[in-house]
Scaffold this motif. Structure first.
Motif, PDB file in Angstrom:
ATOM      1  N   UNK A 163      -9.955   7.015  -5.128  1.00 45.29           N
ATOM      2  CA  UNK A 163      -8.790   6.467  -4.891  1.00 45.29           C
ATOM      3  C   UNK A 163      -7.996   7.742  -4.445  1.00 45.29           C
ATOM      4  N   UNK A 168     -10.652   5.613  -0.865  1.00 39.59           N
ATOM      5  CA  UNK A 168     -11.774   4.554  -0.423  1.00 39.59           C
ATOM      6  C   UNK A 168     -11.197   3.263  -0.906  1.00 39.59           C
ATOM      7  N   UNK A 169     -10.532   3.383  -2.133  1.00 37.21           N
ATOM      8  CA  UNK A 169     -10.504   2.264  -3.018  1.00 37.21           C
ATOM      9  C   UNK A 169      -9.202   2.472  -3.482  1.00 37.21           C
ATOM     10  N   UNK A 170      -8.388   1.089  -3.707  1.00 38.94           N
ATOM     11  CA  UNK A 170      -7.108   1.004  -4.109  1.00 38.94           C
ATOM     12  C   UNK A 170      -6.811   1.849  -5.555  1.00 38.94           C
ATOM     13  N   UNK A 171      -5.626   2.270  -5.853  1.00 40.60           N
ATOM     14  CA  UNK A 171      -5.370   3.097  -7.251  1.00 40.60           C
ATOM     15  C   UNK A 171      -5.263   1.972  -8.338  1.00 40.60           C
ATOM     16  N   UNK A 172      -4.943   0.730  -8.149  1.00 38.88           N
ATOM     17  CA  UNK A 172      -4.851  -0.258  -9.140  1.00 38.88           C
ATOM     18  C   UNK A 172      -4.586  -1.579  -8.734  1.00 38.88           C
ATOM     19  N   UNK A 173      -4.197  -2.494  -9.635  1.00 42.13           N
ATOM     20  CA  UNK A 173      -3.903  -3.831  -9.467  1.00 42.13           C
ATOM     21  C   UNK A 173      -5.205  -4.673  -9.231  1.00 42.13           C
ATOM     22  N   UNK A 174      -5.124  -6.049  -9.206  1.00 40.18           N
ATOM     23  CA  UNK A 174      -6.368  -6.679  -8.676  1.00 40.18           C
ATOM     24  C   UNK A 174      -6.104  -7.374  -7.378  1.00 40.18           C
ATOM     25  N   UNK A 175      -5.049  -7.300  -6.955  1.00 36.78           N
ATOM     26  CA  UNK A 175      -4.659  -7.722  -5.699  1.00 36.78           C
ATOM     27  C   UNK A 175      -3.864  -6.481  -4.898  1.00 36.78           C
ATOM     28  N   UNK A 176      -4.118  -6.608  -3.255  1.00 33.70           N
ATOM     29  CA  UNK A 176      -3.445  -5.567  -2.738  1.00 33.70           C
ATOM     30  C   UNK A 176      -1.997  -5.626  -2.730  1.00 33.70           C
ATOM     31  N   UNK A 188     -10.843  -9.442  -1.186  1.00 32.51           N
ATOM     32  CA  UNK A 188      -9.630  -8.398  -1.717  1.00 32.51           C
ATOM     33  C   UNK A 188      -9.918  -8.519  -3.118  1.00 32.51           C
ATOM     34  N   UNK A 191     -12.796  -6.545  -3.942  1.00 36.49           N
ATOM     35  CA  UNK A 191     -12.704  -4.995  -3.679  1.00 36.49           C
ATOM     36  C   UNK A 191     -11.908  -4.334  -4.554  1.00 36.49           C
ATOM     37  N   UNK A 192     -10.860  -4.869  -5.087  1.00 38.03           N
ATOM     38  CA  UNK A 192      -9.984  -4.176  -6.160  1.00 38.03           C
ATOM     39  C   UNK A 192     -10.815  -4.172  -7.673  1.00 38.03           C
TER      40      UNK A 192
ATOM     41  N   UNK B  18     -17.613   1.624   2.873  1.00 34.13           N
ATOM     42  CA  UNK B  18     -15.860   0.884   2.399  1.00 34.13           C
ATOM     43  C   UNK B  18     -15.434   0.827   3.766  1.00 34.13           C
ATOM     44  N   UNK B  22     -13.017  -2.770   4.377  1.00 29.20           N
ATOM     45  CA  UNK B  22     -11.592  -3.109   4.379  1.00 29.20           C
ATOM     46  C   UNK B  22     -10.741  -1.652   4.901  1.00 29.20           C
ATOM     47  N   UNK B  25      -6.639  -1.051   4.700  1.00 26.86           N
ATOM     48  CA  UNK B  25      -5.884  -0.556   3.469  1.00 26.86           C
ATOM     49  C   UNK B  25      -6.203   1.024   3.389  1.00 26.86           C
ATOM     50  N   UNK B  26      -7.154   1.405   4.028  1.00 29.64           N
ATOM     51  CA  UNK B  26      -7.406   2.797   3.848  1.00 29.64           C
ATOM     52  C   UNK B  26      -6.442   3.724   4.710  1.00 29.64           C
ATOM     53  N   UNK B 202       1.139  -7.155 -12.887  1.00 30.10           N
ATOM     54  CA  UNK B 202       0.873  -6.045 -11.796  1.00 30.10           C
ATOM     55  C   UNK B 202       2.147  -5.941 -10.784  1.00 30.10           C
ATOM     56  N   UNK B 227       2.971   0.375 -13.298  1.00 29.62           N
ATOM     57  CA  UNK B 227       1.846   1.419 -13.631  1.00 29.62           C
ATOM     58  C   UNK B 227       2.039   2.226 -14.579  1.00 29.62           C
ATOM     59  N   UNK B 238      -2.087   8.976  -3.508  1.00 32.17           N
ATOM     60  CA  UNK B 238      -3.018   8.371  -2.438  1.00 32.17           C
ATOM     61  C   UNK B 238      -2.155   7.649  -1.665  1.00 32.17           C
ATOM     62  N   UNK B 240      -0.006   5.378  -1.690  1.00 35.12           N
ATOM     63  CA  UNK B 240       0.033   3.923  -1.653  1.00 35.12           C
ATOM     64  C   UNK B 240       1.535   3.202  -2.255  1.00 35.12           C
TER      65      UNK B 240
END
Lengths: 329, 528
Positions: A163, A168-176, A188, A191-192, B18, B22, B25-26, B202, B227, B238, B240
């Motif tokens: 992350x 490549x991947x989100x740093x957290x949560x289950x949704x964007x 989505x 993916x998470x 990847x 998606x 998002x990247x 979240x 978080x 990252x 984000x």
């Protein structure tokens, strides 16, 4: 047929007993816990701005001075009537809090469970059939390595590498982040779930590999396989005709028993990936002294783990009818 | 070296996989150059900042340990950057001579986001409900609220409470017609933002209220993600999130595209010194000597503590309410090690062979407690112990849990953290309780201090009450600054990582705890 029903009934009664003892155990532990719900939830600094009158009022709400037995009986009474109580922290019914949390946890756990079970089984067979060869050594080495890897640590490494480092991947949560709920697709969500699920399955896989491997080795050394080899059966045929059914048994047991481990592991992994779920809720409830919620979560988790073992037990009979006799003992 | 390549190859393989999954998002971190000015912001807060019970003022939304503006609802008053009182819904506030009746006129042009007009009935309903249900707001001083007509509300107090405007600044007004047990989950208010979405555990998504009566809202959408500290830092690395809370331990790092923001707080740390001699259960023979208490306050080098423990991110603390309107500057003590030594010697505390002072056979020693799970407080306790050792006071430190800390603080010093936007905290720390005749968190009493505080609460005028609070600290002859029943060490700066192009509007002094304070004025933030 009657025996079958009796078997299930007996297991069901056993589960009720188990839940009863688990609830008592959990309750005793929370009662002994030094966590002061006022300090934990109101915060020491906020406490300083409250009058004694208000503090007294809150102590009643959190049940600070209520005798433990009375609290337990009140809770158990409601529970028997199908009411899990109101979460003191969330101010909602415990069942609705658990429903919310469980729905996101289940996706993650199912994902991890299927991956670890499927891959673990295949690797275990591969390894057992090629005992002593290079592929066996690699798989076995991998299994031993991951068996001793804490999920929490692995989660952080994954987060840093995939992350933060590679993005490549989100740093957290289950949704964007910031996305409208209506436009969140299943992909989505999957993916998470990839990183947390990968963490859970990578560490959960080793048990299945090692046990399947042992069983496979037993099978390969058995007389009937020796006979089959003598008859000139191919490796694949041997596996198909003799191996699978025998190896499936321990794999199934382990796979369903591993639900408990995945459940436990998910608590830590959810923390690292800011993934919402039962794990987070359990931690909040425990640290906040929210007894109804904590007991609710404990009982639901115990039931799920029990259910896992029970299904394994039933499947035993399905896979190998000889085992049904064993159920009587 | 070979292994690095293997890893790289694996990563590349993953990367290509990847890529088809998606891509947007990247990329999201890097390609906002061509876009017009961004009017959405993503903020990372700690997981404990999520309001579990929802956005209901009755259950602590806006209040509690981390006081902040409720954003979704309007309040009668607001606190300004220097913690004075200004108006939000209120147009005029008056109080009767006996301090028991507050009359507030409210604006007539305010509507809830469901289109209904906000009236004095809603205000009265809110306060009466909050009083009944309240979890972390203290409303025991309010008897009842009553709406006289559509735009006048009266508060009947059970006792005079001059700092009522500070309470009015944190109570979000809810609509009577749309309030129920479920309100916290789907709040309707008249504030700057509407709750668009809440993914529990979240994130929270807020959208600007198009019909807001106040200043134009620049930031149209605010997403708040919850978080843990390490995860929030990972999110920053990252790219984000636009802004994330962080701790001093991360402050040495540099992150591309981000700057470290630091805000002054009244989030203080300090320890109590029991000010009465020991009777076995409470009190302490050493700390009850005023010379010891004063010498510690004078002899401790607060700046050194900030440099060693907080990486420089803090300010010296001299009281529980530094920089608040009710803070008395007399509390500021110059660091004077030699002066402290002279003070001790004049009081008869003479150093023995081991360097530890004794007076009439009593050794200058104490056990300093700290909450065991708080590493910053542990470090502060250790540093304080070292510095006191140099003064000739033997200090041991011990980590404890809160289950015993409150009781033990009645006879041993304990490292606390306070800091509120109301003088009530000062009151609760120093005012005596009727049952015991001593203050509640550490035994101490001074009748003059008590009477100033009582007068301050019954005072008609806020300005006048500030002066009385100040006199409780030092009136020229006595006060809490004179008695020194608490040693205040540092105010801990609140630190955030923010995208370099994000302009965060100046903040009011943050209260205790990292939380929603930072977004008090998020509506006025912008990107450049």
């Amino acid at each position: 047929m009657k025996k079958w029903v009796w078997h299930i009934l007996k297991n069901f009664i056993r589960m009720l007993l188990l839940i009863f003892f688990v609830s008592i155990g959990a309750f005793v532990l929370v009662s002994l816990s030094p966590v002061d719900p006022l300090q934990a939830n109101i915060g020491q600094a906020a406490l300083g701005a409250l009058s004694q009158e208000q503090i007294d009022k809150l102590e009643i709400y959190w049940g600070v001075n209520e005798p433990p037995l009375q609290r337990y009986l009140a809770w158990a009474g409601d529970f028997l009537r199908g009411d899990m109580g109101i979460s003191l922290l969330y101010r909602q019914s415990v069942s609705s809090v658990i429903m919310q949390k469980l729905s996101s946890s289940l996706l993650l756990m199912a994902f991890a469970w299927i991956i670890s079970g499927g891959i673990g089984f295949v690797l275990g067979i591969l390894s057992g059939m090629n005992r002593g060869k290079r592929i066996d050594r690699i798989i076995k080495g991998y299994a031993l390595l991951t068996a001793s890897t804490p999920a929490f640590w692995l989660a952080i490494i994954f987060l840093l590498v995939f992350s933060v480092g590679l993005r490549l991947f989100p740093v957290g949560l289950s949704v964007p982040i910031g996305m409208d709920a209506a436009s969140v697709s299943l992909s989505d969500k999957l993916w998470h779930a990839v990183l947390p699920a990968a963490t859970l399955s990578i560490t959960g896989i080793s048990n299945i590999i090692l046990h399947t491997r042992e069983k496979m080795i037993d099978v390969m050394e058995s007389d009937y396989v020796l006979f089959a080899v003598a008859r000139g059966e191919k490796r694949w045929e041997i596996l198909k005709n003799h191996g699978l059914r025998n190896v499936l048994l321990p794999a199934i047991t382990l796979q369903f028993a591993s639900i408990g481990e995945i459940f436990g592991g998910s608590i830590l992994v959810e923390q690292v990936f800011s993934y919402p779920g039962m794990g987070q809720a359990a931690v909040t409830a425990g640290l906040g002294g929210d007894i109804p919620l904590l007991l609710g979560i404990t009982i639901i988790s115990a039931s799920i783990v029990f259910l896992g073992n029970f299904i394994a037990d039933v499947l035993y009979g399905v896979v190998d009818p000889r085992m049904r006799k064993g159920a009587r003992l | 070296m070979k292994r690095v390549f293997v890893l790289l190859a694996v990563c590349l393989a993953f990367a290509s996989l990847a890529g088809c999954g998606k891509p947007e998002e990247v990329l999201s971190g890097s390609d906002n150059n061509q876009e017009p000015l961004k009017d959405t912001v993503i903020v990372a807060m700690g997981v404990t900042s999520e309001p579990e019970a929802g956005f209901d003022p009755a259950y602590g939304w806006g209040a509690g340990e981390h006081v902040h503006e409720p954003l979704i609802q309007s309040t009668l008053t607001v606190t300004t950057n220097d913690l004075q009182i200004a108006y939000d819904l209120a147009k005029d506030i008056s109080v009767s001579d006996d301090g028991l009746l507050w009359t507030v006129k409210i604006r007539e042009d305010v509507f809830f986001t469901d289109g209904e007009k906000l009236t004095a009935q809603d205000v009265a309903f809110t306060y009466n409900t909050v009083k009944e249900e309240s979890s972390v707001n203290d409303f025991t001083m309010l008897d009842r609220a009553e709406a006289l007509d559509d735009d006048t509300v009266q508060f009947h107090m059970a006792e005079p409470y001059s700092i009522w405007p500070y309470t009015m600044a944190i109570v979000g007004i809810v609509p009577e017609h749309a309030y129920g047990p479920d309100y916290g989950q789907k709040p309707i208010g008249s504030g700057r933002y509407m709750l668009k979405q809440w993914d529990k555990g979240q994130q929270i998504i807020l959208e600007a209220n198009p019909n807001y009566y106040g200043e134009e809202i620049r930031m149209k959408k605010v997403t708040i993600v919850f978080m843990e500290e390490a995860a929030a830092f990972a999110a920053v690395k990252a790219g984000q999130v636009d802004l994330a809370y962080t701790a001093a331990s991360y402050s040495e790092q540099a992150v591309d595209g981000y700057e470290l923001l630091s805000y002054e707080t009244v989030d203080n740390r300090g320890f109590n010194l029991p000010a009465i001699p020991s009777d076995g259960a409470i009190g302490n023979d050493v700390t009850s000597d005023m010379a010891i208490r004063r010498a510690i306050s004078m002899g401790i080098d607060r700046q050194q503590m900030i440099d060693y423990v907080l990486n420089g991110h803090g300010t010296p603390a001299y009281s529980v309410c530094d920089k608040m309107p009710w803070f008395n500057n007399s509390a500021v003590v110059e660091h004077d090690f030699d002066g402290a030594v002279i003070l001790l010697e004049e009081a008869g505390w003479i150093a023995g062979e081991d360097g530890i002072r004794t007076k009439e056979g009593l050794r200058a020693e104490m056990n300093l407690l700290y909450p065991a799970n708080d590493s910053v407080r542990q470090a502060l306790a250790a540093e304080a112990a070292n510095q006191m050792e140099e003064l000739g006071i033997d200090v041991t430190i011990e980590g404890v849990g809160w289950d015993v800390a409150y009781d033990r603080a009645q006879r041993e010093p304990l490292l606390w953290g306070w800091g509120a936007h109301t003088p009530m905290e000062f009151y609760n720390i120093y005012h005596t309780m009727p049952e015991t005749g001593l203050a509640s968190y550490s035994p101490y009493k001074n009748e003059t201090v008590d009477s100033y505080m009582d007068q301050a609460l019954t005072s008609k005028d806020l300005e006048e009450s500030y002066e009385l609070w100040k006199k409780a600290q030092w009136d020229g002859e006595t006060g809490t600054d004179w008695d020194v029943p608490w040693i205040w060490l540092v105010n801990i700066d609140h630190l955030y990582w923010a995208k370099s192009d994000l302009q965060v509007t100046p903040q009011k002094i943050h209260p205790h705890g990292h939380g929603w304070s930072i977004v008090n004025n998020v509506d006025q933030w912008r990107f450049e």
